[in-house]
Write an enzyme that holds these catalytic residues in place. Structure first.
Site, PDB file in Angstrom:
ATOM      1  CG  ASP A 176      -0.225  -0.078   2.372  1.00 44.12           C
ATOM      2  OD1 ASP A 176       1.032  -0.008   2.635  1.00 44.12           O
ATOM      3  OD2 ASP A 176      -1.272  -0.277   3.519  1.00 44.12           O
ATOM      4  CG  ASP A 177       4.822   1.262   1.016  1.00 43.32           C
ATOM      5  OD1 ASP A 177       4.634   0.244   0.426  1.00 43.32           O
ATOM      6  OD2 ASP A 177       6.040   1.142   1.882  1.00 43.32           O
ATOM      7  CG  HIS A 223      10.201   1.140   2.381  1.00 43.40           C
ATOM      8  ND1 HIS A 223       9.344   0.017   2.077  1.00 43.40           N
ATOM      9  CD2 HIS A 223      10.528   0.767   3.582  1.00 43.40           C
ATOM     10  CE1 HIS A 223       9.295  -0.505   3.089  1.00 43.40           C
ATOM     11  NE2 HIS A 223      10.074  -0.379   4.149  1.00 43.40           N
ATOM     12  CG  ASP A 282       8.651 -11.076   0.906  1.00 42.37           C
ATOM     13  OD1 ASP A 282       8.722 -11.714   2.052  1.00 42.37           O
ATOM     14  OD2 ASP A 282       9.164  -9.858   0.818  1.00 42.37           O
TER      15      ASP A 282
END
Length: 399
Positions: free
Chosen positions: A223-224, A336, A312
């Site tokens: 969601d980023d 990020h 993941d």
């Protein structure tokens, strides 16, 4: 507690004293990469074959398994670990935050050229098959506490143009969001905790939802992330969805190592690459179908518990170790965890992200229509430069 060893080691802050972990990654050049440690991941990994409803427990497989779990948690924000080999004059104190990211930033500087080359080569390769957005199943992982803070921004930007192929997987019901997204909002009823079990619970439902669809490609993002669907389609069109394709970007420079128990006294060391979920990754339908014995109808969670790694990493374990399919690396995915200020050719990238590093803003460098205060993530500026016809965008020329 910080432990310092003569060989490359993982240094971890733990709630209680524990022995230092033997690393599965790292070298003398890789002096500083920070992760957070969660003592729950100091648990064993054992070999097993998935069976529905199995409640079997596993015995210890040694420190390599713990180190592998620590490694994968780089992408979950749960661990702080340093990888390196101290010299004779090194202090036994933890490195300062300034030194922590210097080596990583130097590595990202080397990637600047790779990103540009990847974009150019992607544009020059003729498509293997023609794709449309309708061929994509885009899964966005989020949590209830980020519905307003993060998800509203995505709905305002890239999701607004790709609602039909995008599904949001969350852990809380939201009437406002439900009204906006309808059946494309999926409440998994998974825990809101940011741990291995909760993350794997959501990934299991993402996988099952894709298998039950008629889509050709499964793509997971967080969601980023800002997703450029046009660039994604160009990238995936270079492959056939019927073949075994696993494309994304690893967050580490070496494969993860873990240990499996094959029997009472037999052990097996496994090494595999995985694409970090924080940057996003994609799977072809042909490959996803082959994953079913270890991923469908809840068996994904059993596989994650077996290997004791997050979502993941578990995907990478199934694909690379169990199926023998190699990860296709792409420098067009971004998380990020990297220095985003080094990213060039913004309009060619598949995913972008934002965050903070050393208490400083970590975003792409973009002179867009909005100031930093108005658009701290730079997502609105990116969106307006790509889609200047967006109603709330100032009149600007597209990228």
């Amino acid at each position: 507690m910080w432990a310092l060893m003569s060989r490359p080691r993982l240094f971890a802050t733990l709630p209680r004293p524990q022995r230092a972990l033997k690393p599965s990654i790292g070298s003398a050049k890789e002096r500083s990469t920070y992760w957070w440690v969660n003592a729950a991941f100091q648990q064993p990994v054992s070999m097993w074959k998935p069976t529905v409803g199995s409640t079997r427990t596993f015995t210890s497989a040694g420190p390599r398994a713990s180190a592998a779990a620590v490694t994968c948690l780089l992408v979950t924000g749960m661990l702080v670990v340093t990888v390196g080999q101290p010299g004779s004059g090194d202090s036994e104190e933890p490195p300062t935050s300034g030194k922590v990211f210097s080596a990583y930033f130097r590595k990202l500087a080397r990637e600047r050229r790779a990103i540009s080359v990847a974009a150019q080569s992607s544009a020059s390769v003729p498509p293997v098959e023609l794709l449309t957005p309708d061929d994509l199943f885009i899964a966005v992982k989020t949590t209830g506490s980020y519905h307003r803070e993060r998800l509203d921004l995505l709905l305002e930007t890239w999701i607004s143009r790709n609602m039909q192929e995008t599904y949001v997987f969350t852990d809380a019901e939201d009437k406002k969001l439900r009204k906006r997204m309808g059946a494309h909002l999926i409440n998994t009823n998974c825990s809101a905790a940011h741990n291995r079990q909760a993350l794997s619970c959501k990934m299991a439902q993402e996988y099952d939802a894709f298998i039950n669809s008629n889509k050709k490609w499964f793509c997971h993002i967080d969601d980023d992330n800002y997703l450029n669907v046009g660039s994604l389609l160009k990238l995936l069109s270079q492959h056939s969805h019927t073949q075994d394709v696993y494309v994304g970007r690893p967050s580490l420079e070496r494969p993860v190592e873990a240990t499996e128990r094959l029997g009472t006294n037999q052990m097996k060391q496994v090494r595999f690459w995985f694409a970090t979920g924080g940057a996003g990754f994609c799977l072809s339908r042909g490959l996803a179908l082959k994953m079913k014995p270890w991923a469908s109808d809840g068996t994904f969670m059993a596989t994650a518990e077996h290997i004791r790694l997050p979502d993941d990493c578990t995907v990478g374990y199934i694909i690379e170790e169990l199926l023998g399919v190699s990860l296709i690396r792409s420098a067009l995915f971004h998380s990020h965890l990297e220095n985003l200020g080094l990213v060039l050719d913004i309009h060619h990238q598949v995913t972008l992200s934002y965050g903070t590093m050393e208490n400083n803003r970590n975003t792409i460098n973009l002179k867009g229509p909005f100031s930093i205060n108005e658009d701290p993530t730079r997502f609105r500026s990116v969106h307006c430069l790509m889609y200047p016809d967006t109603p709330w965008c100032p009149s600007l020329h597209p990228l």
